[in-house]
Design a protein around this motif. Sequence first.
Motif, PDB file in Angstrom:
ATOM      1  N   VAL A 152       1.019  -1.134   0.157  1.00 29.69           N
ATOM      2  CA  VAL A 152      -0.085  -0.107   0.052  1.00 29.69           C
ATOM      3  C   VAL A 152       0.954   1.166   0.165  1.00 29.69           C
ATOM      4  O   VAL A 152       0.777   2.170  -0.643  1.00 29.69           O
ATOM      5  CB  VAL A 152      -0.968  -0.048   1.260  1.00 29.69           C
ATOM      6  CG1 VAL A 152      -1.677   1.330   1.397  1.00 29.69           C
ATOM      7  CG2 VAL A 152      -1.881  -1.031   1.133  1.00 29.69           C
ATOM      8  N   ALA A 153       1.782   1.228   0.792  1.00 26.51           N
ATOM      9  CA  ALA A 153       2.895   2.395   0.889  1.00 26.51           C
ATOM     10  C   ALA A 153       3.630   2.735  -0.397  1.00 26.51           C
ATOM     11  O   ALA A 153       3.643   3.700  -1.109  1.00 26.51           O
ATOM     12  CB  ALA A 153       3.873   2.131   1.938  1.00 26.51           C
ATOM     13  N   ARG A 154       4.015   1.793  -1.033  1.00 20.28           N
ATOM     14  CA  ARG A 154       4.684   1.562  -2.370  1.00 20.28           C
ATOM     15  C   ARG A 154       3.738   2.208  -3.362  1.00 20.28           C
ATOM     16  O   ARG A 154       3.957   3.248  -4.243  1.00 20.28           O
ATOM     17  CB  ARG A 154       5.263   0.533  -2.728  1.00 20.28           C
ATOM     18  CG  ARG A 154       5.931   0.289  -4.167  1.00 20.28           C
ATOM     19  CD  ARG A 154       6.737  -0.851  -4.500  1.00 20.28           C
ATOM     20  NE  ARG A 154       5.619  -1.854  -4.320  1.00 20.28           N
ATOM     21  CZ  ARG A 154       4.704  -2.251  -5.109  1.00 20.28           C
ATOM     22  NH1 ARG A 154       4.740  -1.710  -6.422  1.00 20.28           N
ATOM     23  NH2 ARG A 154       3.874  -3.294  -4.983  1.00 20.28           N
ATOM     24  N   GLU A 155       2.571   1.608  -3.470  1.00 21.73           N
ATOM     25  CA  GLU A 155       1.556   2.120  -4.689  1.00 21.73           C
ATOM     26  C   GLU A 155       0.974   3.452  -4.354  1.00 21.73           C
ATOM     27  O   GLU A 155       0.596   4.242  -5.048  1.00 21.73           O
ATOM     28  CB  GLU A 155       0.506   1.024  -4.616  1.00 21.73           C
ATOM     29  CG  GLU A 155       0.841  -0.538  -5.015  1.00 21.73           C
ATOM     30  CD  GLU A 155      -0.096  -1.535  -4.647  1.00 21.73           C
ATOM     31  OE1 GLU A 155       0.309  -2.647  -5.100  1.00 21.73           O
ATOM     32  OE2 GLU A 155      -0.971  -1.251  -3.777  1.00 21.73           O
ATOM     33  N   THR A 156       0.814   3.862  -2.948  1.00 20.70           N
ATOM     34  CA  THR A 156       0.237   5.345  -2.677  1.00 20.70           C
ATOM     35  C   THR A 156       1.397   6.156  -2.971  1.00 20.70           C
ATOM     36  O   THR A 156       1.152   7.315  -3.577  1.00 20.70           O
ATOM     37  CB  THR A 156       0.000   5.464  -1.192  1.00 20.70           C
ATOM     38  OG1 THR A 156      -0.906   4.418  -0.866  1.00 20.70           O
ATOM     39  CG2 THR A 156      -0.333   6.724  -0.816  1.00 20.70           C
ATOM     40  N   GLY A 157       2.576   5.877  -2.974  1.00 21.37           N
ATOM     41  CA  GLY A 157       3.652   6.650  -3.349  1.00 21.37           C
ATOM     42  C   GLY A 157       3.649   7.010  -5.006  1.00 21.37           C
ATOM     43  O   GLY A 157       3.873   8.098  -5.303  1.00 21.37           O
ATOM     44  N   LEU A 158       3.273   5.845  -5.797  1.00 25.49           N
ATOM     45  CA  LEU A 158       2.998   6.057  -7.292  1.00 25.49           C
ATOM     46  C   LEU A 158       1.807   7.047  -7.426  1.00 25.49           C
ATOM     47  O   LEU A 158       2.027   7.774  -8.400  1.00 25.49           O
ATOM     48  CB  LEU A 158       2.980   4.838  -7.887  1.00 25.49           C
ATOM     49  CG  LEU A 158       4.258   3.724  -7.363  1.00 25.49           C
ATOM     50  CD1 LEU A 158       3.779   2.189  -8.251  1.00 25.49           C
ATOM     51  CD2 LEU A 158       5.341   4.289  -8.476  1.00 25.49           C
ATOM     52  N   MET A 164       0.715  14.791  -8.068  1.00 23.71           N
ATOM     53  CA  MET A 164       1.528  15.684  -7.633  1.00 23.71           C
ATOM     54  C   MET A 164       2.591  16.143  -8.455  1.00 23.71           C
ATOM     55  O   MET A 164       3.213  17.159  -8.218  1.00 23.71           O
ATOM     56  CB  MET A 164       1.727  15.713  -6.228  1.00 23.71           C
ATOM     57  CG  MET A 164       0.633  15.493  -5.107  1.00 23.71           C
ATOM     58  SD  MET A 164      -0.544  16.518  -5.291  1.00 23.71           S
ATOM     59  CE  MET A 164       0.388  18.210  -4.989  1.00 23.71           C
ATOM     60  N   ASP A 165       3.061  15.094  -9.193  1.00 25.21           N
ATOM     61  CA  ASP A 165       4.408  15.268 -10.145  1.00 25.21           C
ATOM     62  C   ASP A 165       5.566  15.200  -9.179  1.00 25.21           C
ATOM     63  O   ASP A 165       6.590  15.963  -9.639  1.00 25.21           O
ATOM     64  CB  ASP A 165       4.290  16.516 -11.025  1.00 25.21           C
ATOM     65  CG  ASP A 165       5.162  16.318 -12.304  1.00 25.21           C
ATOM     66  OD1 ASP A 165       5.567  15.189 -12.467  1.00 25.21           O
ATOM     67  OD2 ASP A 165       5.731  17.597 -12.644  1.00 25.21           O
ATOM     68  N   PHE A 166       5.501  14.644  -8.005  1.00 28.59           N
ATOM     69  CA  PHE A 166       6.883  14.400  -7.123  1.00 28.59           C
ATOM     70  C   PHE A 166       6.362  13.421  -6.135  1.00 28.59           C
ATOM     71  O   PHE A 166       5.129  12.801  -6.199  1.00 28.59           O
ATOM     72  CB  PHE A 166       6.983  15.753  -6.129  1.00 28.59           C
ATOM     73  CG  PHE A 166       5.880  16.031  -5.184  1.00 28.59           C
ATOM     74  CD1 PHE A 166       5.583  15.458  -4.148  1.00 28.59           C
ATOM     75  CD2 PHE A 166       5.335  17.465  -5.668  1.00 28.59           C
ATOM     76  CE1 PHE A 166       4.594  16.259  -3.497  1.00 28.59           C
ATOM     77  CE2 PHE A 166       4.223  18.073  -4.953  1.00 28.59           C
ATOM     78  CZ  PHE A 166       3.842  17.077  -3.738  1.00 28.59           C
ATOM     79  N   ALA A 167       7.448  12.836  -5.814  1.00 29.59           N
ATOM     80  CA  ALA A 167       7.232  11.688  -4.970  1.00 29.59           C
ATOM     81  C   ALA A 167       7.741  11.622  -3.558  1.00 29.59           C
ATOM     82  O   ALA A 167       8.619  12.270  -3.341  1.00 29.59           O
ATOM     83  CB  ALA A 167       7.938  10.268  -5.593  1.00 29.59           C
TER      84      ALA A 167
END
Length: 304
Positions: A152-158, A164-167
């Motif tokens: 979930v964390a990894r996919e939410t980061g994507l 937002m165009d930033f990670a």
Amino acid sequence: MSISFSSAARAEICREFPHSRCCALAQCFGILLFCNSFQDDGIKIITESREFACILPKLFKKAFDLDFDSYPSLAAPGKLVFQIREQEKLARIMEAFGFDLGDTLALHVNYPVVEEECCKVSFLRGAFLAGGSVTDPGKGYHMELATTHHSVARETGLIIREVMDFAPKTALRGGAQVLYLKQSEQISDFLTCLGAPVAAMGIMEARLEKELNNKVNRRCNCDDANTSKVVEAAQEQLGVIRTLREMGILEGLPEKLKQAALAREQNPSASLTELAAMMEPPITKPAMNNRMKKLAALAKETER
């Protein structure tokens, strides 16, 4: 009791209630993936936000057409706990997200639920309400989302990168996966996107205030350094003039040099610019500096 900056941001976000069912579903998805417990044997959502507690039942009603099994009293102090234990309700929720009971040990973001741009924002809004926090900008810049699910964390980061165009950066804290932002501009943009422009403005105002204070401090430090240089130079010039006077040379100096020497003696703390304005007629700062150098050279020759 004063409300924290994070609580104020959360309260502001709660005013953005989804108009469509798909966005309500996406927001509930974010809440469940970042809440205290989302398992096949029950759901537990704990919050201290009264605003979040007020909209939570409405969100679940709009998304799933069901009620919580247990509700807290909003008048009660401290943390508020919402729970669902009925298997039929849990199955309906799982089905809405493309899961089956028993799949919750490996939860992930089901992308069809957040396919539309508005649904992505709603998902992030829910994630912040359930598992997010933001530091008071007067103390520092830090915003984070925490979940116990690695995928979930990894996919939410994507999703954040896509919207937002930033990670965000990632960290592991006590078994929880943490997504975080440390740049004031990114935090401000993220809060604005979630529907908290007032909190975002607070971050930018704090940043501008810090920049202004830093500029003032640098200016003060520079002024102090310049003042120290002026005082040090003036003391050296007074020493030169004292030497010329003791040697009986001062009175016989050319009128321009004598005038400069007397002006320095009578105004020991004045700057060269101020001394230059005292000359008759007034002269420039470089010209005044040149006179002082000539006095110093005469004193040096006399000491030989």
